[in-house]
Motif scaffolding. Structure first.
Motif, PDB file in Angstrom:
ATOM      1  N   TYR A  85      -4.467 -18.248   0.831  1.00 24.01           N
ATOM      2  CA  TYR A  85      -5.931 -18.154   0.813  1.00 24.01           C
ATOM      3  C   TYR A  85      -6.407 -16.918   0.053  1.00 24.01           C
ATOM      4  O   TYR A  85      -5.913 -15.816   0.241  1.00 24.01           O
ATOM      5  N   ASP A  86      -7.370 -17.133  -0.833  1.00 23.61           N
ATOM      6  CA  ASP A  86      -8.007 -16.048  -1.571  1.00 23.61           C
ATOM      7  C   ASP A  86      -9.501 -16.367  -1.620  1.00 23.61           C
ATOM      8  O   ASP A  86      -9.916 -17.314  -2.287  1.00 23.61           O
ATOM      9  N   HIS A  87     -10.297 -15.595  -0.912  1.00 25.67           N
ATOM     10  CA  HIS A  87     -11.720 -15.925  -0.778  1.00 25.67           C
ATOM     11  C   HIS A  87     -12.454 -15.862  -2.108  1.00 25.67           C
ATOM     12  O   HIS A  87     -13.551 -16.419  -2.246  1.00 25.67           O
ATOM     13  N   GLU A  88     -11.868 -15.209  -3.118  1.00 25.15           N
ATOM     14  CA  GLU A  88     -12.519 -15.117  -4.419  1.00 25.15           C
ATOM     15  C   GLU A  88     -12.211 -16.325  -5.304  1.00 25.15           C
ATOM     16  O   GLU A  88     -12.836 -16.515  -6.345  1.00 25.15           O
ATOM     17  N   ILE A  89     -11.226 -17.147  -4.897  1.00 23.10           N
ATOM     18  CA  ILE A  89     -10.811 -18.281  -5.726  1.00 23.10           C
ATOM     19  C   ILE A  89     -11.253 -19.617  -5.142  1.00 23.10           C
ATOM     20  O   ILE A  89     -11.847 -20.449  -5.813  1.00 23.10           O
ATOM     21  N   SER A  90     -10.964 -19.836  -3.882  1.00 23.33           N
ATOM     22  CA  SER A  90     -11.286 -21.128  -3.279  1.00 23.33           C
ATOM     23  C   SER A  90     -11.489 -20.958  -1.778  1.00 23.33           C
ATOM     24  O   SER A  90     -11.392 -19.854  -1.244  1.00 23.33           O
ATOM     25  N   SER A  91     -11.748 -22.066  -1.115  1.00 24.81           N
ATOM     26  CA  SER A  91     -11.972 -22.051   0.321  1.00 24.81           C
ATOM     27  C   SER A  91     -11.082 -23.087   0.979  1.00 24.81           C
ATOM     28  O   SER A  91     -10.468 -23.924   0.311  1.00 24.81           O
ATOM     29  N   ALA A  92     -11.023 -23.055   2.315  1.00 29.70           N
ATOM     30  CA  ALA A  92     -10.249 -24.052   3.044  1.00 29.70           C
ATOM     31  C   ALA A  92     -10.830 -25.438   2.814  1.00 29.70           C
ATOM     32  O   ALA A  92     -10.100 -26.424   2.716  1.00 29.70           O
ATOM     33  N   GLY A  93     -12.157 -25.509   2.705  1.00 26.92           N
ATOM     34  CA  GLY A  93     -12.801 -26.788   2.449  1.00 26.92           C
ATOM     35  C   GLY A  93     -12.358 -27.390   1.133  1.00 26.92           C
ATOM     36  O   GLY A  93     -12.125 -28.607   1.033  1.00 26.92           O
ATOM     37  N   PHE A  94     -12.228 -26.549   0.111  1.00 25.66           N
ATOM     38  CA  PHE A  94     -11.754 -27.037  -1.187  1.00 25.66           C
ATOM     39  C   PHE A  94     -10.331 -27.557  -1.071  1.00 25.66           C
ATOM     40  O   PHE A  94     -10.006 -28.631  -1.605  1.00 25.66           O
ATOM     41  N   SER A  95      -9.447 -26.816  -0.377  1.00 22.83           N
ATOM     42  CA  SER A  95      -8.048 -27.225  -0.231  1.00 22.83           C
ATOM     43  C   SER A  95      -7.931 -28.572   0.468  1.00 22.83           C
ATOM     44  O   SER A  95      -7.172 -29.452   0.042  1.00 22.83           O
ATOM     45  N   ILE A  96      -8.717 -28.762   1.525  1.00 20.24           N
ATOM     46  CA  ILE A  96      -8.678 -30.013   2.276  1.00 20.24           C
ATOM     47  C   ILE A  96      -9.174 -31.177   1.419  1.00 20.24           C
ATOM     48  O   ILE A  96      -8.543 -32.244   1.371  1.00 20.24           O
ATOM     49  N   CYS A  97     -10.279 -30.986   0.720  1.00 15.72           N
ATOM     50  CA  CYS A  97     -10.817 -32.039  -0.155  1.00 15.72           C
ATOM     51  C   CYS A  97      -9.867 -32.333  -1.307  1.00 15.72           C
ATOM     52  O   CYS A  97      -9.706 -33.498  -1.711  1.00 15.72           O
ATOM     53  N   PHE A  98      -9.234 -31.299  -1.838  1.00 14.11           N
ATOM     54  CA  PHE A  98      -8.272 -31.443  -2.933  1.00 14.11           C
ATOM     55  C   PHE A  98      -7.109 -32.326  -2.507  1.00 14.11           C
ATOM     56  O   PHE A  98      -6.736 -33.275  -3.219  1.00 14.11           O
ATOM     57  N   PHE A  99      -6.552 -32.072  -1.331  1.00 11.65           N
ATOM     58  CA  PHE A  99      -5.433 -32.880  -0.838  1.00 11.65           C
ATOM     59  C   PHE A  99      -5.869 -34.303  -0.494  1.00 11.65           C
ATOM     60  O   PHE A  99      -5.137 -35.266  -0.763  1.00 11.65           O
TER      61      PHE A  99
END
Length: 254
Positions: free
Chosen positions: A212-226
Motif C-alpha cells: 500500500y502506498d497512499h500516494e499511488i493507489s487505494s484499497a478500493g482501486f486494488s479490489i476493483c482491479f482484481f
C-alpha cells in the motif's frame, strides 16, 4: 507460516498488549509468508477443473455453461474459506493479549518502517508505515480482500489454463510463472519504479500491508482491479469451455 509469524510477533511484544489484528497484518507483510500461503492455495486447486469418471455424465446433463459456472462457484467459496482459515489462525494467538479498540498499538507504530536488532532477532517484519494512516480493522479487511482476490484470480487462471491446454500441469506452471514474474517486477524493480507500473502490479495490489502506498493507489482501486481481471478471466474461460475436449483431461496426461 502465518501462524508461525504471529507467534513470533506474540513473543516480540512480551507483556504488552496490541490490537488483535496486528499478528495477521504482520504475517501478511512478508514476501515469504505470502508466497507460502499462496502455494498452499495452489495445492487446493492444482487439478482444476476436477474432471473424473463421473464428471462426463454431469457435464452432459447440466451443459457446459452451467458446469463451468458451478466450478467457478466452487473455486470462489473454497478460496474464500482457505484465506479465512489463514486469517483466523493468525488472530487466534492474540485472543489473550489483543484489545478491540480500533487503534494501533505502540509496538506497531515503533516497528512501522523501522528495522532494529531486536526485530531481526525475533524475525519481525518492518511493516509499511503508510498503513498507520488507516485503522487496524480497516487494514485487516483490506488485507483479507486483496489477498483473497489475488489468490482467486490466479486460481481462476489456473482453472482456465487447464481447460484450454488439456493438461493439469499447464495451468500450475503458467500461474507460478506469473506469480514469480509479478513479485520479481515489484520487489526487484525490473521494469523501473514508476508509479504507473507500481499501480498495476499484481503482487503489490495483492499484498496490501507491504504494497500500500497512499500516494499511488487505494484499497478500493486494488479490489476493483482484481474484480475486473477475475471477470475477464471468467469470460475468456466461458468461451474456451464451449470447445474443450474434456476426455483428455486425466492425470495420466498431466
Amino acid at each position: 507460516m502465518a501462524f508461525t509469524q504471529s507467534l513470533r510477533y506474540l513473543k516480540y511484544i512480551g507483556a504488552h498488549t496490541v490490537h488483535f489484528s496486528e499478528g495477521y497484518i504482520q504475517s501478511m507483510s512478508g514476501t515469504v509468508s505470502v508466497t507460502l500461503i499462496f502455494c498452499g492455495c495452489l495445492l487446493v486447486f492444482w487439478d482444476a477443473p476436477f474432471i473424473d469418471a463421473g464428471s462426463f455424465m454431469l457435464i452432459h446433463r447440466t451443459g457446459r455453461k452451467l458446469w463451468y459456472r458451478s466450478m467457478w462457484l466452487y473455486v470462489i467459496i473454497q478460496s474464500f474459506l482457505y484465506y479465512f482459515v489463514v486469517t483466523v489462525a493468525s488472530i487466534l494467538p492474540f485472543i489473550s493479549k489483543g484489545y478491540l479498540e480500533n487503534k494501533w498499538s505502540r509496538t506497531m507504530m515503533m516497528i512501522a518502517g523501522n528495522t532494529t536488532q531486536r526485530m531481526s532477532k525475533y524475525g519481525i517484519i518492518a511493516v509499511n508505515k503508510d498503513i498507520l494512516l488507516i485503522s487496524p480493522i480497516a487494514v485487516m479487511i483490506y488485507t483479507f480482500a486483496c489477498m483473497w482476490l489475488f489468490g482467486l484470480l490466479l486460481c481462476g487462471m489456473l482453472f482456465v489454463f487447464n481447460v484450454r491446454m488439456n493438461r493439469f500441469a499447464s495451468g500450475t506452471i503458467a500461474v507460478i510463472g506469473l506469480y514469480v514474474i509479478s513479485s520479481a517486477i515489484d520487489r526487484l524493480g525490473l521494469l523501473g519504479t514508476s508509479n504507473f507500473i507500481r499501480k498495476f502490479s499484481l503482487f503489490r495490489n495483492g499484498c496490501f500491508p507491504s504494497g500500500y502506498d497512499h500516494e499511488i493507489s487505494s484499497a478500493g482501486f486494488s479490489i476493483c482491479f482484481f474484480m475486473f481481471l477475475i471477470y475477464l478471466t471468467y469470460i475468456i474461460g466461458e468461451k474456451i469451455v464451449k470447445d474443450a475436449e474434456f476426455y483428455v483431461l486425466s492425470k495420466e496426461n498431466s
